[in-house]
Design a protein around this motif. Structure first.
Motif, PDB file in Angstrom:
ATOM      1  N   MET A  34       0.857  -1.175   0.000  1.00  0.00           N
ATOM      2  CA  MET A  34       0.000   0.000   0.000  1.00  0.00           C
ATOM      3  C   MET A  34       0.897   1.230   0.000  1.00  0.00           C
ATOM      4  N   GLY A  35       0.516   2.184  -0.800  1.00  0.00           N
ATOM      5  CA  GLY A  35       1.364   3.362  -0.975  1.00  0.00           C
ATOM      6  C   GLY A  35       0.625   4.660  -0.750  1.00  0.00           C
ATOM      7  N   TRP A  36       1.416   5.718  -0.571  1.00  0.00           N
ATOM      8  CA  TRP A  36       0.884   7.068  -0.485  1.00  0.00           C
ATOM      9  C   TRP A  36       1.523   7.914  -1.580  1.00  0.00           C
ATOM     10  N   PHE A  37       0.685   8.667  -2.246  1.00  0.00           N
ATOM     11  CA  PHE A  37       1.125   9.602  -3.272  1.00  0.00           C
ATOM     12  C   PHE A  37       0.522  10.970  -2.953  1.00  0.00           C
ATOM     13  N   ARG A  38       1.052  11.997  -3.604  1.00  0.00           N
ATOM     14  CA  ARG A  38       0.461  13.322  -3.431  1.00  0.00           C
ATOM     15  C   ARG A  38       0.533  14.077  -4.737  1.00  0.00           C
ATOM     16  N   GLN A  39      -0.376  15.030  -4.876  1.00  0.00           N
ATOM     17  CA  GLN A  39      -0.417  15.850  -6.087  1.00  0.00           C
ATOM     18  C   GLN A  39      -0.733  17.281  -5.707  1.00  0.00           C
ATOM     19  N   ALA A  40       0.211  18.161  -5.996  1.00  0.00           N
ATOM     20  CA  ALA A  40       0.025  19.586  -5.776  1.00  0.00           C
ATOM     21  C   ALA A  40      -0.547  20.219  -7.037  1.00  0.00           C
ATOM     22  N   PRO A  41      -1.203  21.361  -6.918  1.00  0.00           N
ATOM     23  CA  PRO A  41      -1.780  22.017  -8.098  1.00  0.00           C
ATOM     24  C   PRO A  41      -0.731  22.267  -9.175  1.00  0.00           C
ATOM     25  N   GLY A  42      -1.063  21.863 -10.387  1.00  0.00           N
ATOM     26  CA  GLY A  42      -0.164  22.095 -11.503  1.00  0.00           C
ATOM     27  C   GLY A  42       1.007  21.148 -11.584  1.00  0.00           C
ATOM     28  N   LYS A  43       1.050  20.158 -10.697  1.00  0.00           N
ATOM     29  CA  LYS A  43       2.165  19.220 -10.690  1.00  0.00           C
ATOM     30  C   LYS A  43       1.661  17.796 -10.887  1.00  0.00           C
ATOM     31  N   GLU A  44       2.589  16.916 -11.262  1.00  0.00           N
ATOM     32  CA  GLU A  44       2.237  15.522 -11.418  1.00  0.00           C
ATOM     33  C   GLU A  44       2.141  14.835 -10.059  1.00  0.00           C
ATOM     34  N   ARG A  45       1.385  13.736 -10.058  1.00  0.00           N
ATOM     35  CA  ARG A  45       1.294  12.947  -8.840  1.00  0.00           C
ATOM     36  C   ARG A  45       2.664  12.347  -8.536  1.00  0.00           C
ATOM     37  N   GLU A  46       3.071  12.448  -7.261  1.00  0.00           N
ATOM     38  CA  GLU A  46       4.391  11.959  -6.897  1.00  0.00           C
ATOM     39  C   GLU A  46       4.312  10.985  -5.735  1.00  0.00           C
ATOM     40  N   PHE A  47       5.254  10.077  -5.733  1.00  0.00           N
ATOM     41  CA  PHE A  47       5.358   9.051  -4.701  1.00  0.00           C
ATOM     42  C   PHE A  47       5.789   9.677  -3.384  1.00  0.00           C
ATOM     43  N   VAL A  48       5.171   9.214  -2.293  1.00  0.00           N
ATOM     44  CA  VAL A  48       5.540   9.669  -0.956  1.00  0.00           C
ATOM     45  C   VAL A  48       6.186   8.518  -0.176  1.00  0.00           C
ATOM     46  N   GLY A  49       5.507   7.410  -0.081  1.00  0.00           N
ATOM     47  CA  GLY A  49       6.036   6.265   0.644  1.00  0.00           C
ATOM     48  C   GLY A  49       5.135   5.067   0.445  1.00  0.00           C
ATOM     49  N   CYS A  50       5.631   3.893   0.826  1.00  0.00           N
ATOM     50  CA  CYS A  50       4.826   2.683   0.713  1.00  0.00           C
ATOM     51  C   CYS A  50       5.257   1.674   1.768  1.00  0.00           C
ATOM     52  N   ILE A  51       4.395   0.682   1.968  1.00  0.00           N
ATOM     53  CA  ILE A  51       4.662  -0.350   2.959  1.00  0.00           C
ATOM     54  C   ILE A  51       4.265  -1.706   2.406  1.00  0.00           C
ATOM     55  N   ASN A  52       5.114  -2.685   2.640  1.00  0.00           N
ATOM     56  CA  ASN A  52       4.801  -4.067   2.292  1.00  0.00           C
ATOM     57  C   ASN A  52       3.877  -4.621   3.373  1.00  0.00           C
ATOM     58  N   TRP A  53       2.682  -5.030   2.949  1.00  0.00           N
ATOM     59  CA  TRP A  53       1.683  -5.444   3.928  1.00  0.00           C
ATOM     60  C   TRP A  53       2.100  -6.685   4.696  1.00  0.00           C
ATOM     61  N   ILE A  54       2.962  -7.523   4.088  1.00  0.00           N
ATOM     62  CA  ILE A  54       3.357  -8.776   4.716  1.00  0.00           C
ATOM     63  C   ILE A  54       4.525  -8.563   5.692  1.00  0.00           C
ATOM     64  N   THR A  55       5.552  -7.891   5.212  1.00  0.00           N
ATOM     65  CA  THR A  55       6.778  -7.754   6.001  1.00  0.00           C
ATOM     66  C   THR A  55       6.837  -6.475   6.833  1.00  0.00           C
ATOM     67  N   GLY A  56       6.035  -5.481   6.435  1.00  0.00           N
ATOM     68  CA  GLY A  56       6.109  -4.186   7.101  1.00  0.00           C
ATOM     69  C   GLY A  56       7.243  -3.323   6.604  1.00  0.00           C
ATOM     70  N   ALA A  92      -0.670  19.485  -0.647  1.00  0.00           N
ATOM     71  CA  ALA A  92      -1.096  18.682  -1.795  1.00  0.00           C
ATOM     72  C   ALA A  92      -2.336  17.890  -1.397  1.00  0.00           C
ATOM     73  N   VAL A  93      -2.931  17.265  -2.391  1.00  0.00           N
ATOM     74  CA  VAL A  93      -3.934  16.229  -2.127  1.00  0.00           C
ATOM     75  C   VAL A  93      -3.176  14.919  -1.992  1.00  0.00           C
ATOM     76  N   TYR A  94      -3.420  14.214  -0.916  1.00  0.00           N
ATOM     77  CA  TYR A  94      -2.740  12.959  -0.635  1.00  0.00           C
ATOM     78  C   TYR A  94      -3.679  11.791  -0.941  1.00  0.00           C
ATOM     79  N   TYR A  95      -3.136  10.815  -1.656  1.00  0.00           N
ATOM     80  CA  TYR A  95      -3.897   9.641  -2.064  1.00  0.00           C
ATOM     81  C   TYR A  95      -3.242   8.386  -1.527  1.00  0.00           C
ATOM     82  N   CYS A  96      -4.059   7.436  -1.085  1.00  0.00           N
ATOM     83  CA  CYS A  96      -3.512   6.115  -0.807  1.00  0.00           C
ATOM     84  C   CYS A  96      -3.857   5.202  -1.972  1.00  0.00           C
ATOM     85  N   ALA A  97      -3.054   4.172  -2.128  1.00  0.00           N
ATOM     86  CA  ALA A  97      -3.207   3.241  -3.225  1.00  0.00           C
ATOM     87  C   ALA A  97      -2.819   1.850  -2.760  1.00  0.00           C
TER      88      ALA A  97
END
Length: 125
Positions: A34-56, A92-97
């Motif tokens: 599961m990951g987190w991304f963010r998108q600021a106005p006028g910019k592309e969506r960018e990676f913030v961080g992620c976590i492996n659900w199994i290993t942490g 930014a707007v923060y999205y989880c994925a």
């Protein structure tokens, strides 16, 4: 269908903290990453961080390393993004994925199959 619902966004002063949450629900879904991304106005969506659900295991963008922490609660099917030392440029707007697929570049938005609706984070300077 899998639903991801983010919560916890808001307005905070520079140097402050916020914790975002993302709850997964719907049909049986075994998340791999599961990951987190963010998108600021006028910019592309960018990676913030992620976590492996199994290993942490976690991975972070250089811009947030040391300030942001991704964690998960398996029992609640929820992932968190703890944000400390917030800066105006974190606004930014923060999205989880989420994805159930291994062997992907999880810093790439294209690696994820499911997305939340986003939550606004505004940092005032």
């Amino acid at each position: 269908q899998v639903q991801l619902v983010e919560a916890g966004g808001g307005l905070v002063q520079a140097g402050g903290s916020l914790r975002l949450s993302c709850a997964a629900s719907g049909r049986t879904f075994s998340a791999y990453v599961m990951g987190w991304f963010r998108q600021a106005p006028g910019k592309e969506r960018e990676f913030v961080g992620c976590i492996n659900w199994i290993t942490g295991g976690t991975n972070y963008a250089d811009s947030v390393k040391g300030r942001f922490t991704v964690s998960r609660d398996n029992a609640k099917s929820t992932v968190y993004l703890q944000m400390n030392g917030l800066k105006a440029e974190d606004t930014a707007v923060y999205y989880c994925a989420a994805t159930s697929s291994p062997f992907r570049d999880y810093a790439d938005a294209g690696a994820y199959d499911y997305w939340g609706q986003g939550t606004q984070v505004t940092v005032s300077s």
